[in-house]
Write a protein that holds these residues in place. Structure first.
Motif, PDB file in Angstrom:
ATOM      1  N   ALA A  71       0.854  -1.183   0.000  1.00 25.46           N
ATOM      2  CA  ALA A  71       0.000   0.000   0.000  1.00 25.46           C
ATOM      3  C   ALA A  71       0.890   1.233   0.000  1.00 25.46           C
ATOM      4  O   ALA A  71       1.975   1.233   0.583  1.00 25.46           O
ATOM      5  CB  ALA A  71      -0.914  -0.004   1.219  1.00 25.46           C
ATOM      6  N   PHE A  72       0.430   2.267  -0.644  1.00 21.19           N
ATOM      7  CA  PHE A  72       1.185   3.508  -0.818  1.00 21.19           C
ATOM      8  C   PHE A  72       0.575   4.580   0.082  1.00 21.19           C
ATOM      9  O   PHE A  72      -0.611   4.874  -0.008  1.00 21.19           O
ATOM     10  CB  PHE A  72       1.121   3.916  -2.284  1.00 21.19           C
ATOM     11  N   ILE A  73       1.370   5.141   0.999  1.00 24.45           N
ATOM     12  CA  ILE A  73       0.905   6.226   1.854  1.00 24.45           C
ATOM     13  C   ILE A  73       1.190   7.554   1.167  1.00 24.45           C
ATOM     14  O   ILE A  73       2.333   7.844   0.810  1.00 24.45           O
ATOM     15  CB  ILE A  73       1.613   6.199   3.225  1.00 24.45           C
ATOM     16  N   ASP A  74       0.140   8.361   0.985  1.00 27.33           N
ATOM     17  CA  ASP A  74       0.294   9.619   0.263  1.00 27.33           C
ATOM     18  C   ASP A  74      -0.501  10.719   0.952  1.00 27.33           C
ATOM     19  O   ASP A  74      -1.733  10.769   0.833  1.00 27.33           O
ATOM     20  CB  ASP A  74      -0.168   9.453  -1.184  1.00 27.33           C
ATOM     21  N   SER A  75       0.182  11.602   1.656  1.00 29.61           N
ATOM     22  CA  SER A  75      -0.489  12.698   2.351  1.00 29.61           C
ATOM     23  C   SER A  75      -1.021  13.760   1.387  1.00 29.61           C
ATOM     24  O   SER A  75      -1.782  14.636   1.791  1.00 29.61           O
ATOM     25  CB  SER A  75       0.471  13.353   3.353  1.00 29.61           C
ATOM     26  N   LEU A  79      -8.693  11.288  -0.373  1.00 25.17           N
ATOM     27  CA  LEU A  79      -9.398  10.042  -0.090  1.00 25.17           C
ATOM     28  C   LEU A  79      -8.430   8.864  -0.032  1.00 25.17           C
ATOM     29  O   LEU A  79      -7.267   8.965  -0.417  1.00 25.17           O
ATOM     30  CB  LEU A  79     -10.461   9.774  -1.160  1.00 25.17           C
ATOM     31  N   THR A  80      -8.940   7.731   0.446  1.00 28.84           N
ATOM     32  CA  THR A  80      -8.208   6.474   0.446  1.00 28.84           C
ATOM     33  C   THR A  80      -8.838   5.573  -0.604  1.00 28.84           C
ATOM     34  O   THR A  80     -10.067   5.510  -0.715  1.00 28.84           O
ATOM     35  CB  THR A  80      -8.265   5.825   1.841  1.00 28.84           C
ATOM     36  N   TYR A  81      -8.007   4.884  -1.386  1.00 29.12           N
ATOM     37  CA  TYR A  81      -8.502   4.109  -2.523  1.00 29.12           C
ATOM     38  C   TYR A  81      -8.093   2.637  -2.408  1.00 29.12           C
ATOM     39  O   TYR A  81      -6.946   2.320  -2.079  1.00 29.12           O
ATOM     40  CB  TYR A  81      -7.956   4.684  -3.828  1.00 29.12           C
ATOM     41  N   PHE A  82      -9.060   1.760  -2.694  1.00 32.86           N
ATOM     42  CA  PHE A  82      -8.830   0.321  -2.703  1.00 32.86           C
ATOM     43  C   PHE A  82      -9.102  -0.245  -4.089  1.00 32.86           C
ATOM     44  O   PHE A  82      -9.950   0.283  -4.819  1.00 32.86           O
ATOM     45  CB  PHE A  82      -9.755  -0.368  -1.695  1.00 32.86           C
ATOM     46  N   PRO A  83      -8.414  -1.338  -4.460  1.00 29.29           N
ATOM     47  CA  PRO A  83      -8.743  -2.003  -5.731  1.00 29.29           C
ATOM     48  C   PRO A  83     -10.218  -2.386  -5.762  1.00 29.29           C
ATOM     49  O   PRO A  83     -10.836  -2.606  -4.703  1.00 29.29           O
ATOM     50  CB  PRO A  83      -7.845  -3.243  -5.721  1.00 29.29           C
ATOM     51  N   LEU A 167     -18.282   8.522   3.142  1.00 28.91           N
ATOM     52  CA  LEU A 167     -17.184   7.625   3.478  1.00 28.91           C
ATOM     53  C   LEU A 167     -15.912   8.122   2.794  1.00 28.91           C
ATOM     54  O   LEU A 167     -15.933   8.427   1.600  1.00 28.91           O
ATOM     55  CB  LEU A 167     -17.489   6.202   3.007  1.00 28.91           C
ATOM     56  N   GLY A 168     -14.816   8.159   3.518  1.00 25.45           N
ATOM     57  CA  GLY A 168     -13.574   8.703   2.969  1.00 25.45           C
ATOM     58  C   GLY A 168     -12.747   7.696   2.206  1.00 25.45           C
ATOM     59  O   GLY A 168     -11.513   7.803   2.184  1.00 25.45           O
ATOM     60  N   PHE A 169     -13.399   6.712   1.585  1.00 28.76           N
ATOM     61  CA  PHE A 169     -12.676   5.741   0.772  1.00 28.76           C
ATOM     62  C   PHE A 169     -13.516   5.371  -0.438  1.00 28.76           C
ATOM     63  O   PHE A 169     -14.733   5.410  -0.416  1.00 28.76           O
ATOM     64  CB  PHE A 169     -12.288   4.497   1.592  1.00 28.76           C
ATOM     65  N   GLU A 170     -12.817   5.008  -1.516  1.00 31.51           N
ATOM     66  CA  GLU A 170     -13.471   4.746  -2.794  1.00 31.51           C
ATOM     67  C   GLU A 170     -12.682   3.676  -3.529  1.00 31.51           C
ATOM     68  O   GLU A 170     -11.602   3.259  -3.101  1.00 31.51           O
ATOM     69  CB  GLU A 170     -13.549   6.062  -3.582  1.00 31.51           C
ATOM     70  N   GLU A 171     -13.213   3.207  -4.667  1.00 31.17           N
ATOM     71  CA  GLU A 171     -12.518   2.180  -5.442  1.00 31.17           C
ATOM     72  C   GLU A 171     -11.479   2.814  -6.358  1.00 31.17           C
ATOM     73  O   GLU A 171     -11.597   3.972  -6.750  1.00 31.17           O
ATOM     74  CB  GLU A 171     -13.514   1.358  -6.261  1.00 31.17           C
ATOM     75  N   ASN A 172     -10.468   2.019  -6.672  1.00 30.38           N
ATOM     76  CA  ASN A 172      -9.364   2.475  -7.498  1.00 30.38           C
ATOM     77  C   ASN A 172      -9.217   1.536  -8.688  1.00 30.38           C
ATOM     78  O   ASN A 172      -8.878   0.360  -8.522  1.00 30.38           O
ATOM     79  CB  ASN A 172      -8.069   2.494  -6.674  1.00 30.38           C
ATOM     80  N   ARG A 174      -6.963   1.399 -10.761  1.00 27.37           N
ATOM     81  CA  ARG A 174      -5.564   1.053 -11.039  1.00 27.37           C
ATOM     82  C   ARG A 174      -5.085  -0.164 -10.232  1.00 27.37           C
ATOM     83  O   ARG A 174      -3.939  -0.554 -10.297  1.00 27.37           O
ATOM     84  CB  ARG A 174      -4.661   2.254 -10.771  1.00 27.37           C
ATOM     85  N   ASN A 175      -5.977  -0.736  -9.449  1.00 28.66           N
ATOM     86  CA  ASN A 175      -5.713  -1.997  -8.758  1.00 28.66           C
ATOM     87  C   ASN A 175      -4.595  -1.919  -7.721  1.00 28.66           C
ATOM     88  O   ASN A 175      -3.842  -2.867  -7.520  1.00 28.66           O
ATOM     89  CB  ASN A 175      -5.412  -3.115  -9.768  1.00 28.66           C
ATOM     90  N   ASN A 176      -4.477  -0.761  -7.053  1.00 26.65           N
ATOM     91  CA  ASN A 176      -3.553  -0.688  -5.930  1.00 26.65           C
ATOM     92  C   ASN A 176      -4.204   0.072  -4.786  1.00 26.65           C
ATOM     93  O   ASN A 176      -5.256   0.688  -4.956  1.00 26.65           O
ATOM     94  CB  ASN A 176      -2.214  -0.043  -6.330  1.00 26.65           C
ATOM     95  N   ILE A 177      -3.608  -0.010  -3.610  1.00 23.07           N
ATOM     96  CA  ILE A 177      -4.140   0.665  -2.435  1.00 23.07           C
ATOM     97  C   ILE A 177      -3.366   1.949  -2.191  1.00 23.07           C
ATOM     98  O   ILE A 177      -2.137   1.944  -2.145  1.00 23.07           O
ATOM     99  CB  ILE A 177      -4.072  -0.242  -1.192  1.00 23.07           C
TER     100      ILE A 177
END
Length: 208
Positions: A71-75, A79-83, A167-172, A174-177
């Motif tokens: 998973a990549f941490i990016d300040s 949002l936070t993205y999941f595959p 919700l502060g997360f969504e789908e990605n 690009r298939n990465n977190i």
């Protein structure tokens, strides 16, 4: 800076809240930590600028979502993205909990934002996130990171869509977190560049 020996340790930390936060450089500031224990996860890479760590799995209620990848941490990302596959499993478990407690609000998808519940008054937001939405346990390098609703929610308010809690997360696709600032809220996130590791500890990030 570190190279010119102005600071002794090659380390910095970020502590975000909905109202702001604080930034520390050269040392760990423990004043606002809510625990004495800092959990550390080794970096998977040694080229700074990109911070990749191991994410084992995600759990909410009786739902466990396997991942076992990086998973990549990016300040710099909000949002936070999941595959897509993991996101769908997370939402299936999330909505199951909502069906059981009947307190999540009327969640619906808003384009480019994800799932949101429309509310009439700001006072409704607290009830939704405290009584309806679930804690999400994210296991990083074998350490549990408890992602609480009061940290991952955000407010969306426009004339066309009205007042919403989202919700502060969504789908990605690009298939990465990608772990953005909604993931970092409520924790002091420590970037230890000397030891190539990331630390995290619950903190009161409103204090500055």
């Amino acid at each position: 800076d570190y190279k010119s020996k102005v600071i002794q340790n090659n380390i910095f930390s970020l502590c975000f809240s909905h109202e702001g936060g604080y930034f520390s450089i050269g040392k760990i500031t423990t004043l606002h930590h809510l625990s004495k224990n800092i959990s550390y996860v080794d970096l998977l890479n040694k080229n700074f600028g990109n911070y990749f760590i191991k994410l084992n799995y995600i759990k909410l209620g009786n739902t466990t979502v396997e991942y076992n990848g990086k998973a990549f941490i990016d300040s710099g990302t909000t949002l936070t993205y999941f595959p897509i596959n993991q996101f769908q499993q997370i939402m299936k478990g999330f909505l199951k909990i909502c069906e059981e407690n009947k307190k999540c609000g009327n969640l619906r998808r808003i384009k480019d934002l994800g799932y949101c519940a429309k509310v009439k008054f700001e006072s409704e937001i607290y009830n939704i996130i405290s009584e309806g939405w679930s804690d999400i346990i994210v296991v990083l390098g074998g350490n549990e990171y408890i992602w609480k609703p009061e940290n991952y929610f955000f407010i969306y308010n426009t004339e066309s869509n009205g007042l919403n809690v989202c919700l502060g997360f969504e789908e990605n696709a690009r298939n990465n977190i990608l772990l953005g600032t909604t993931f970092m809220h409520g924790h002091d996130i420590i970037f230890d560049k000397d030891k190539y590791r990331i630390g995290f500890v619950p903190a009161d990030c409103n204090n500055r």
